[in-house]
Design a protein around this motif. Sequence first.
Motif, PDB file in Angstrom:
ATOM      1  N   ASN A 248       0.813  -1.218   0.000  1.00  0.00           N
ATOM      2  CA  ASN A 248       0.000   0.000   0.000  1.00  0.00           C
ATOM      3  C   ASN A 248       0.844   1.264   0.000  1.00  0.00           C
ATOM      4  OD1 ASN A 248      -2.468  -1.199  -0.141  1.00  0.00           O
ATOM      5  ND2 ASN A 248      -3.047  -0.856   1.980  1.00  0.00           N
ATOM      6  N   SER A 249       2.143   1.151   0.303  1.00  0.00           N
ATOM      7  CA  SER A 249       2.989   2.341   0.306  1.00  0.00           C
ATOM      8  C   SER A 249       3.054   2.974  -1.085  1.00  0.00           C
ATOM      9  CB  SER A 249       4.400   1.985   0.785  1.00  0.00           C
ATOM     10  OG  SER A 249       5.006   1.046  -0.071  1.00  0.00           O
ATOM     11  N   TYR A 250       2.961   2.158  -2.138  1.00  0.00           N
ATOM     12  CA  TYR A 250       2.952   2.714  -3.496  1.00  0.00           C
ATOM     13  C   TYR A 250       1.696   3.563  -3.705  1.00  0.00           C
ATOM     14  CZ  TYR A 250       6.754  -0.454  -4.759  1.00  0.00           C
ATOM     15  OH  TYR A 250       7.966  -1.100  -4.833  1.00  0.00           O
ATOM     16  N   TYR A 251       0.562   3.070  -3.254  1.00  0.00           N
ATOM     17  CA  TYR A 251      -0.682   3.813  -3.420  1.00  0.00           C
ATOM     18  C   TYR A 251      -0.686   5.074  -2.558  1.00  0.00           C
ATOM     19  CZ  TYR A 251      -2.134  -0.612  -5.499  1.00  0.00           C
ATOM     20  OH  TYR A 251      -2.217  -1.737  -6.287  1.00  0.00           O
ATOM     21  N   GLU A 252      -0.093   5.013  -1.372  1.00  0.00           N
ATOM     22  CA  GLU A 252       0.001   6.201  -0.525  1.00  0.00           C
ATOM     23  C   GLU A 252       0.812   7.292  -1.226  1.00  0.00           C
ATOM     24  OE1 GLU A 252       1.655   4.997   3.146  1.00  0.00           O
ATOM     25  OE2 GLU A 252      -0.009   3.681   3.700  1.00  0.00           O
ATOM     26  N   ARG A 253       1.940   6.909  -1.814  1.00  0.00           N
ATOM     27  CA  ARG A 253       2.764   7.885  -2.535  1.00  0.00           C
ATOM     28  C   ARG A 253       2.018   8.440  -3.742  1.00  0.00           C
ATOM     29  NH1 ARG A 253       7.585   4.287  -4.012  1.00  0.00           N
ATOM     30  NH2 ARG A 253       8.174   6.105  -5.236  1.00  0.00           N
ATOM     31  N   LEU A 254       1.235   7.611  -4.398  1.00  0.00           N
ATOM     32  CA  LEU A 254       0.477   8.078  -5.556  1.00  0.00           C
ATOM     33  C   LEU A 254      -0.569   9.113  -5.148  1.00  0.00           C
ATOM     34  CD1 LEU A 254      -0.090   4.874  -7.730  1.00  0.00           C
ATOM     35  CD2 LEU A 254       0.983   6.997  -8.464  1.00  0.00           C
ATOM     36  N   VAL A 263       2.701  15.235 -11.728  1.00  0.00           N
ATOM     37  CA  VAL A 263       2.548  14.232 -12.781  1.00  0.00           C
ATOM     38  C   VAL A 263       3.803  13.378 -12.908  1.00  0.00           C
ATOM     39  CG1 VAL A 263       2.183  13.891 -15.255  1.00  0.00           C
ATOM     40  CG2 VAL A 263       0.890  15.650 -14.037  1.00  0.00           C
ATOM     41  N   ALA A 264       4.967  13.988 -12.844  1.00  0.00           N
ATOM     42  CA  ALA A 264       6.222  13.258 -13.026  1.00  0.00           C
ATOM     43  C   ALA A 264       6.381  12.169 -11.967  1.00  0.00           C
ATOM     44  CB  ALA A 264       7.400  14.227 -12.975  1.00  0.00           C
ATOM     45  N   THR A 265       6.100  12.494 -10.708  1.00  0.00           N
ATOM     46  CA  THR A 265       6.251  11.503  -9.638  1.00  0.00           C
ATOM     47  C   THR A 265       5.290  10.344  -9.820  1.00  0.00           C
ATOM     48  OG1 THR A 265       6.996  13.191  -8.076  1.00  0.00           O
ATOM     49  CG2 THR A 265       6.133  11.156  -7.151  1.00  0.00           C
ATOM     50  N   SER A 266       4.061  10.623 -10.207  1.00  0.00           N
ATOM     51  CA  SER A 266       3.089   9.542 -10.392  1.00  0.00           C
ATOM     52  C   SER A 266       3.508   8.601 -11.516  1.00  0.00           C
ATOM     53  CB  SER A 266       1.703  10.121 -10.677  1.00  0.00           C
ATOM     54  OG  SER A 266       1.687  10.806 -11.921  1.00  0.00           O
ATOM     55  N   LEU A 267       4.046   9.149 -12.591  1.00  0.00           N
ATOM     56  CA  LEU A 267       4.504   8.294 -13.699  1.00  0.00           C
ATOM     57  C   LEU A 267       5.718   7.469 -13.296  1.00  0.00           C
ATOM     58  CD1 LEU A 267       4.100  10.712 -16.757  1.00  0.00           C
ATOM     59  CD2 LEU A 267       2.531   8.953 -15.937  1.00  0.00           C
ATOM     60  N   LEU A 268       6.596   8.038 -12.486  1.00  0.00           N
ATOM     61  CA  LEU A 268       7.768   7.288 -12.025  1.00  0.00           C
ATOM     62  C   LEU A 268       7.370   6.159 -11.071  1.00  0.00           C
ATOM     63  CD1 LEU A 268      10.339  10.185 -11.459  1.00  0.00           C
ATOM     64  CD2 LEU A 268      10.325   8.490 -13.307  1.00  0.00           C
ATOM     65  N   VAL A 273       6.378   0.141 -10.418  1.00  0.00           N
ATOM     66  CA  VAL A 273       5.439  -0.983 -10.319  1.00  0.00           C
ATOM     67  C   VAL A 273       5.619  -1.931 -11.496  1.00  0.00           C
ATOM     68  CG1 VAL A 273       2.990  -1.600 -10.336  1.00  0.00           C
ATOM     69  CG2 VAL A 273       3.781   0.317  -8.952  1.00  0.00           C
ATOM     70  N   ARG A 274       5.742  -1.398 -12.700  1.00  0.00           N
ATOM     71  CA  ARG A 274       5.922  -2.257 -13.884  1.00  0.00           C
ATOM     72  C   ARG A 274       7.256  -2.988 -13.846  1.00  0.00           C
ATOM     73  NH1 ARG A 274       6.729   0.163 -18.180  1.00  0.00           N
ATOM     74  NH2 ARG A 274       6.657   2.366 -17.568  1.00  0.00           N
ATOM     75  N   GLU A 275       8.293  -2.328 -13.352  1.00  0.00           N
ATOM     76  CA  GLU A 275       9.605  -2.982 -13.283  1.00  0.00           C
ATOM     77  C   GLU A 275       9.625  -4.125 -12.276  1.00  0.00           C
ATOM     78  OE1 GLU A 275      12.290   0.188 -12.461  1.00  0.00           O
ATOM     79  OE2 GLU A 275      12.479   0.776 -14.579  1.00  0.00           O
ATOM     80  N   PHE A 283      -2.607  -3.289 -11.056  1.00  0.00           N
ATOM     81  CA  PHE A 283      -2.199  -2.034 -10.420  1.00  0.00           C
ATOM     82  C   PHE A 283      -3.363  -1.040 -10.329  1.00  0.00           C
ATOM     83  CE2 PHE A 283      -0.977   2.335 -11.649  1.00  0.00           C
ATOM     84  CZ  PHE A 283      -0.377   2.741 -10.462  1.00  0.00           C
ATOM     85  N   ILE A 284      -4.086  -0.843 -11.425  1.00  0.00           N
ATOM     86  CA  ILE A 284      -5.153   0.160 -11.415  1.00  0.00           C
ATOM     87  C   ILE A 284      -6.323  -0.307 -10.546  1.00  0.00           C
ATOM     88  CG2 ILE A 284      -6.479  -0.628 -13.413  1.00  0.00           C
ATOM     89  CD1 ILE A 284      -5.446   3.002 -12.615  1.00  0.00           C
ATOM     90  N   ASN A 285      -6.577  -1.614 -10.492  1.00  0.00           N
ATOM     91  CA  ASN A 285      -7.631  -2.117  -9.610  1.00  0.00           C
ATOM     92  C   ASN A 285      -7.220  -1.991  -8.143  1.00  0.00           C
ATOM     93  OD1 ASN A 285      -9.521  -2.813 -11.582  1.00  0.00           O
ATOM     94  ND2 ASN A 285      -8.623  -4.823 -11.904  1.00  0.00           N
ATOM     95  N   GLY A 286      -5.927  -2.201  -7.862  1.00  0.00           N
ATOM     96  CA  GLY A 286      -5.438  -2.012  -6.505  1.00  0.00           C
ATOM     97  C   GLY A 286      -5.539  -0.557  -6.074  1.00  0.00           C
ATOM     98  N   LEU A 287      -5.261   0.370  -7.000  1.00  0.00           N
ATOM     99  CA  LEU A 287      -5.403   1.792  -6.696  1.00  0.00           C
ATOM    100  C   LEU A 287      -6.864   2.144  -6.421  1.00  0.00           C
ATOM    101  CD1 LEU A 287      -4.259   4.647  -6.483  1.00  0.00           C
ATOM    102  CD2 LEU A 287      -4.423   4.831  -8.984  1.00  0.00           C
ATOM    103  N   ALA A 288      -7.773   1.587  -7.217  1.00  0.00           N
ATOM    104  CA  ALA A 288      -9.203   1.839  -6.989  1.00  0.00           C
ATOM    105  C   ALA A 288      -9.633   1.307  -5.625  1.00  0.00           C
ATOM    106  CB  ALA A 288     -10.028   1.186  -8.104  1.00  0.00           C
ATOM    107  N   ARG A 289      -9.151   0.127  -5.254  1.00  0.00           N
ATOM    108  CA  ARG A 289      -9.501  -0.438  -3.945  1.00  0.00           C
ATOM    109  C   ARG A 289      -8.960   0.437  -2.817  1.00  0.00           C
ATOM    110  NH1 ARG A 289      -6.417  -2.755  -0.614  1.00  0.00           N
ATOM    111  NH2 ARG A 289      -4.796  -3.112  -2.178  1.00  0.00           N
ATOM    112  N   TYR A 290      -7.730   0.960  -2.977  1.00  0.00           N
ATOM    113  CA  TYR A 290      -7.141   1.806  -1.942  1.00  0.00           C
ATOM    114  C   TYR A 290      -7.931   3.116  -1.804  1.00  0.00           C
ATOM    115  CZ  TYR A 290      -3.664   4.543   0.596  1.00  0.00           C
ATOM    116  OH  TYR A 290      -3.029   5.324   1.529  1.00  0.00           O
ATOM    117  N   LEU A 291      -8.349   3.703  -2.921  1.00  0.00           N
ATOM    118  CA  LEU A 291      -9.149   4.927  -2.864  1.00  0.00           C
ATOM    119  C   LEU A 291     -10.505   4.660  -2.205  1.00  0.00           C
ATOM    120  CD1 LEU A 291      -8.378   6.314  -6.431  1.00  0.00           C
ATOM    121  CD2 LEU A 291      -7.599   7.293  -4.270  1.00  0.00           C
ATOM    122  N   ARG A 292     -11.077   3.492  -2.485  1.00  0.00           N
ATOM    123  CA  ARG A 292     -12.343   3.118  -1.842  1.00  0.00           C
ATOM    124  C   ARG A 292     -12.154   2.985  -0.343  1.00  0.00           C
ATOM    125  NH1 ARG A 292     -13.863  -1.305   1.565  1.00  0.00           N
ATOM    126  NH2 ARG A 292     -16.140  -1.441   1.524  1.00  0.00           N
TER     127      ARG A 292
END
Length: 583
Positions: A248-254, A263-268, A273-275, A283-292
Motif C-alpha cells: 500500500n505504500s505505493y498507493y500512498e505515494r500516488l 505528474v512526473a512523480t506519479s509516472l515514475l 510498479v511495472r519494473e 495495479f489500477i484495480n489495486g489503486l481503486a480499492r485503496y481509494l475506496r
Amino acid sequence: MEQYIVSARKYRPSTFASVVGQPALTATLKNAIVTDRLAHAYLFCGSRGVGKTSCARIFAKTINCTSRTPDGEACNQCDSCRQFNENRSLNILELDAASNNGVDDMRQLIDQVMIPPASGKYRVFIIDEVHMLTAAAFNAFLKTLEEPPSYVIFILATTEKHKIIPTILSRCQIYDFNRITIADMVAQMQRIAANEGISAEPAALNLIARKADGAMRDALSIFDQVAASSRGNITYQSAIDNLNELDNSYYERLVDAFVAQDVATSLLIYKEVREKGFDSLFFINGLARYLRDLMVAMNPTTLCLLEATDDVRQAMAEKGSKLHPTFLYRAMDLCNEADFNFRTAGNKQFLIELTLIKLCQLLSPSPDESGSDGGQLRPLESFTTSSPAPQYTGTPAQPHLPPAPVTIARPETAPVAAKTAPLPEKHHKTYTSGTLSLKSTAPKPEIRPEPVQQSIVAEPEFRSKPYTDADFASAWSAVASTLKSDPMLTSVLTASEPQRKADNSFEIKVWNSVQADIVQKSLSLITGQLRDRLSNDAITIEPRVSKGDIPPAFWTEQQVLDYLLKSNPTLSEMVTKFKMHLI
C-alpha cells in the motif's frame, strides 16, 4: 516422523462449533437435529472454501450419532462417530458429480438408495458439485429426490445454484453459505499459528485473508505457503514478497502525488510498479480499492466497511480525513473507467499513464476540463512581464509583396517653369529589373515603418489606489462568483472571510490542508482579479488552516443530523422510535 498434513485438512471442522463464519446456519442445522425435524433433501450453496462439504459431513455424522450432546453436537465416541472419523462408515456416501454426471451414474445411485442402513438410523448421500449433472441425469434423479425412502437424506452442494433446474430446487431446503469475513479468517489463522508454534504478524494474516477472497480453504493454503517460505516466521514483508502483492505504500505515494499535482512523480511510481513485474490491470484495480478504503475510512460511520486491523483503520482514517470527498469520488470514477477500457485499449501502458495524469489534474483550477479559471494548467505569464522586450537591431522585415515600380521625380531645385512644362517621355518611364526593385533606394516616407521605440511596451504603472474593508469584501464576493466552474474552490472562497493583517496583506481562514491546497493552486488568479477590481497591486493573500469550529457549509451528513436532532426534540423522538439511521 509424523507425516505432514496441510492445514486445510488438518484443521477441517469436525463439529458445528468449529465451523468458521457460519453461526446462523449451523445453529439452524443443530436445532433441526435436536427437534428431530429433518428434511429429506438439502441444498448447500456458496462460493468455494466456505464450508459446504464440511457442514454436510458434520450433519451426516451428527444425525446418526447415538449419544449427541445437549446442544446437538456429535459425541465422537460412539461406534457411528468412530466409523465416520475413520472413513469406514457405510451409512454416509459421497459422490462427485463433476466426474459422475451421467444417467448411468444416477441409476447406480438410485440402486444404492434402495439398500437400508445396516446400523444407525439414516443413510446420507452427499452429492458435491451437483450443478455438473447433465439434464438427463437430473431428470433421472428427480423422482427419487422427491420421494426417497424414509431412511435416506440427500445433501447436495454447489457453487453455482443458478445452473440447477427449478424442479430440483423446489424439492430441497436451500441453505446459502456466507463468504467468510476477513476478521474470522484472521482469528482462525491465529489459532492455527499458536497450535503450530508459528509466529505471525496480524498485518500479514490480514493480507492473506484479503488474498483468499472469502474462502477459508484458500486462506489456509496461502498460510501454509507463506509459513514454509518464511520458516515459521510470517511477517508482513515476507507475505508481500511471497504472494507478489503490491504494498500500500505505493498507493500512498500516488495519492500524495495526486494532491500535489505532481505528474512526473506519479509516472515514475507507475514505472517502479511495472519494473517489479506487476500487471497494469492489477495495479489500477489495486489503486481503486485503496481509494475506496480511504473513502469509507474518512467517515466514522462507514469505518466498519474497511476490513482491516485496528492500526490500519486508524492510519487510513487519518489519511482519508485530509482529502475532500469529491476528489475521492472523481478519482475512483477515473480508475473504474480505466478498468473498463483496459481490455480494448491498444496501448495499455498509455491508458494507465493518461489516467494518472488526469488524477493529478483533479485539483487543478478547472478539473471539469472546461478550460475556465486558468485552464487545466497554470496560465502563462505575459510576454512583456516574463522577459524584456527585444531591442531593434536592423531594418524591420517588409511584407512579401511583388516589387512595386518606382517613379523618379524631378528635384525640388528645378525652375518653377520647368515644373509646369511637360516632361520628356523618358522621364516618365518606370525602372524595374526582374525581382530587383529601386524601392529600397528611393525615399518613400508614406510606407516607412514607425520608429522602433513606439513598438516597445512601456512598464505598467504600479497601482496603489486606497480602498476600504467594504470595498474589499465586495470585490471578494465578485471574484468568488466568477469561479463557479470550480465548485470546490467557490465553496471555500464563499465560506471564508479574509481578515486584514496589514495595510494590503490579507489572511484566508480554511479548515483543512486540502482546502489550503485548493486556494494555493489558484492564488495567483484570485490575487490578480482582486488587484484589478481594486486598482491596487500591493494586495497579497495567504491561506491559513484554522483549528476552530467548522462552518455549517462544510459539515458532514452526520454533523447536520446531530444538529437537527439537538435543535428539534420531536425529530429526535421520531428517529429513536422508528430506529432510523443514515445510510
